[in-house]
Design a protein around this motif. Sequence first.
Motif, PDB file in Angstrom:
ATOM      1  N   LEU A 290       0.835  -1.199   0.000  1.00  0.00           N
ATOM      2  CA  LEU A 290       0.000   0.000   0.000  1.00  0.00           C
ATOM      3  C   LEU A 290       0.871   1.251   0.000  1.00  0.00           C
ATOM      4  CD1 LEU A 290      -2.814   1.276   0.107  1.00  0.00           C
ATOM      5  CD2 LEU A 290      -2.697   1.114   2.603  1.00  0.00           C
ATOM      6  N   GLY A 291       1.878   1.282   0.854  1.00  0.00           N
ATOM      7  CA  GLY A 291       2.783   2.429   0.898  1.00  0.00           C
ATOM      8  C   GLY A 291       3.495   2.651  -0.425  1.00  0.00           C
ATOM      9  N   THR A 292       3.942   1.568  -1.048  1.00  0.00           N
ATOM     10  CA  THR A 292       4.628   1.677  -2.346  1.00  0.00           C
ATOM     11  C   THR A 292       3.687   2.209  -3.419  1.00  0.00           C
ATOM     12  OG1 THR A 292       6.108  -0.142  -1.775  1.00  0.00           O
ATOM     13  CG2 THR A 292       5.881   0.374  -4.112  1.00  0.00           C
ATOM     14  N   TYR A 293       2.480   1.694  -3.452  1.00  0.00           N
ATOM     15  CA  TYR A 293       1.510   2.149  -4.459  1.00  0.00           C
ATOM     16  C   TYR A 293       1.174   3.622  -4.265  1.00  0.00           C
ATOM     17  CZ  TYR A 293       0.522  -2.372  -6.604  1.00  0.00           C
ATOM     18  OH  TYR A 293       0.614  -3.534  -7.316  1.00  0.00           O
ATOM     19  N   LEU A 294       0.985   4.025  -3.013  1.00  0.00           N
ATOM     20  CA  LEU A 294       0.648   5.428  -2.749  1.00  0.00           C
ATOM     21  C   LEU A 294       1.840   6.336  -3.034  1.00  0.00           C
ATOM     22  CD1 LEU A 294      -1.434   4.995   0.531  1.00  0.00           C
ATOM     23  CD2 LEU A 294      -2.307   5.645  -1.730  1.00  0.00           C
TER      24      LEU A 294
ATOM     25  N   ASP B  77       2.243   6.990  -6.690  1.00  0.00           N
ATOM     26  CA  ASP B  77       1.011   7.488  -7.313  1.00  0.00           C
ATOM     27  C   ASP B  77       0.370   6.463  -8.249  1.00  0.00           C
ATOM     28  OD1 ASP B  77       1.007   9.979  -6.042  1.00  0.00           O
ATOM     29  OD2 ASP B  77       2.385  10.821  -7.531  1.00  0.00           O
ATOM     30  N   TRP B  78       0.536   5.185  -7.939  1.00  0.00           N
ATOM     31  CA  TRP B  78      -0.133   4.137  -8.698  1.00  0.00           C
ATOM     32  C   TRP B  78      -1.528   3.890  -8.148  1.00  0.00           C
ATOM     33  CZ3 TRP B  78       4.585   0.413  -8.091  1.00  0.00           C
ATOM     34  CH2 TRP B  78       5.627   0.869  -8.888  1.00  0.00           C
ATOM     35  N   LEU B  79      -1.796   4.472  -6.994  1.00  0.00           N
ATOM     36  CA  LEU B  79      -3.087   4.353  -6.334  1.00  0.00           C
ATOM     37  C   LEU B  79      -3.453   5.729  -5.817  1.00  0.00           C
ATOM     38  CD1 LEU B  79      -5.222   2.276  -5.273  1.00  0.00           C
ATOM     39  CD2 LEU B  79      -3.881   2.177  -3.164  1.00  0.00           C
ATOM     40  N   ASP B  80      -4.665   6.145  -6.116  1.00  0.00           N
ATOM     41  CA  ASP B  80      -5.126   7.448  -5.641  1.00  0.00           C
ATOM     42  C   ASP B  80      -5.391   7.404  -4.143  1.00  0.00           C
ATOM     43  OD1 ASP B  80      -5.085   8.549  -8.203  1.00  0.00           O
ATOM     44  OD2 ASP B  80      -7.144   7.908  -8.625  1.00  0.00           O
ATOM     45  N   TRP B  81      -5.116   8.546  -3.488  1.00  0.00           N
ATOM     46  CA  TRP B  81      -5.455   8.677  -2.078  1.00  0.00           C
ATOM     47  C   TRP B  81      -6.965   8.798  -1.976  1.00  0.00           C
ATOM     48  CZ3 TRP B  81      -2.158   8.538   2.065  1.00  0.00           C
ATOM     49  CH2 TRP B  81      -0.797   8.552   1.774  1.00  0.00           C
TER      50      TRP B  81
ATOM     51  N   THR C 288     -12.212   4.933  -1.242  1.00  0.00           N
ATOM     52  CA  THR C 288     -12.617   3.924  -2.222  1.00  0.00           C
ATOM     53  C   THR C 288     -11.428   3.217  -2.862  1.00  0.00           C
ATOM     54  OG1 THR C 288     -14.665   5.130  -2.655  1.00  0.00           O
ATOM     55  CG2 THR C 288     -13.990   3.505  -4.296  1.00  0.00           C
ATOM     56  N   PRO C 289     -10.416   3.936  -3.389  1.00  0.00           N
ATOM     57  CA  PRO C 289      -9.278   3.218  -3.977  1.00  0.00           C
ATOM     58  C   PRO C 289      -8.542   2.327  -2.971  1.00  0.00           C
ATOM     59  CG  PRO C 289      -9.214   5.529  -4.616  1.00  0.00           C
ATOM     60  CD  PRO C 289     -10.286   5.380  -3.584  1.00  0.00           C
ATOM     61  N   ILE C 290      -8.422   2.793  -1.736  1.00  0.00           N
ATOM     62  CA  ILE C 290      -7.718   1.995  -0.729  1.00  0.00           C
ATOM     63  C   ILE C 290      -8.544   0.766  -0.344  1.00  0.00           C
ATOM     64  CG2 ILE C 290      -6.870   1.999   1.658  1.00  0.00           C
ATOM     65  CD1 ILE C 290      -5.850   4.868   1.119  1.00  0.00           C
ATOM     66  N   LEU C 291      -9.868   0.911  -0.266  1.00  0.00           N
ATOM     67  CA  LEU C 291     -10.723  -0.246   0.023  1.00  0.00           C
ATOM     68  C   LEU C 291     -10.669  -1.274  -1.102  1.00  0.00           C
ATOM     69  CD1 LEU C 291     -13.884   1.334   1.709  1.00  0.00           C
ATOM     70  CD2 LEU C 291     -12.085  -0.061   2.781  1.00  0.00           C
ATOM     71  N   VAL C 292     -10.691  -0.802  -2.343  1.00  0.00           N
ATOM     72  CA  VAL C 292     -10.597  -1.717  -3.490  1.00  0.00           C
ATOM     73  C   VAL C 292      -9.251  -2.433  -3.465  1.00  0.00           C
ATOM     74  CG1 VAL C 292     -10.467  -1.840  -6.017  1.00  0.00           C
ATOM     75  CG2 VAL C 292     -12.236  -0.454  -4.924  1.00  0.00           C
ATOM     76  N   PHE C 293      -8.162  -1.673  -3.256  1.00  0.00           N
ATOM     77  CA  PHE C 293      -6.834  -2.267  -3.157  1.00  0.00           C
ATOM     78  C   PHE C 293      -6.804  -3.304  -2.045  1.00  0.00           C
ATOM     79  CE2 PHE C 293      -2.771  -2.450  -0.976  1.00  0.00           C
ATOM     80  CZ  PHE C 293      -1.904  -2.796  -1.992  1.00  0.00           C
ATOM     81  N   SER C 294      -7.362  -2.957  -0.892  1.00  0.00           N
ATOM     82  CA  SER C 294      -7.356  -3.853   0.268  1.00  0.00           C
ATOM     83  C   SER C 294      -8.098  -5.148  -0.039  1.00  0.00           C
ATOM     84  CB  SER C 294      -7.981  -3.166   1.480  1.00  0.00           C
ATOM     85  OG  SER C 294      -7.248  -2.010   1.809  1.00  0.00           O
ATOM     86  N   GLY C 295      -9.252  -5.019  -0.669  1.00  0.00           N
ATOM     87  CA  GLY C 295     -10.023  -6.211  -1.027  1.00  0.00           C
ATOM     88  C   GLY C 295      -9.268  -7.118  -1.985  1.00  0.00           C
TER      89      GLY C 295
END
Length: 148
Positions: free
Chosen positions: A88-92, A95-99, A102-109
Amino acid sequence: MKKFVLDFLRRGFIACGLGPIVLAVLYLILQQSAAVETLTVNQVCIGIFSLTALAFIAGGMNAVYQIERLPLMVAVLIHGVVLYVSYLGTYLLNDWLDWGVTPILVFSGIFVVGYLAIWAIIYSIIKGNTEKLNEILKKRKQNTEDAL
């Protein structure tokens, strides 16, 4: 503890060389899909450093399974949480994952489903191998008893 640290470092250094290779493949894929046309020097440097660190952590964390006093489920939980936070830290950071929630929940799932799927595969393979070994041992024991 010293054994764990040394094993973590050994595994981490072996794996960390793969980080930049994975990053290069990722950037090539993104370029081919027209998602990325150019990268700044800063983006490339952050990508290289962060993927090297991620590979080091991911490789090193496998040492947690070598701690005999640690129950397997606790080791799996520690391993999973550390990998989740690292990815998660690497993606954020890259900037491969938006802050955002919703994006973090999708990533987490996706992470949890992927992690559980990989462990289900590993578990089934180990269980099958264990059953085969037990069957071989049972046959050898029976052959030894028959010979006596």
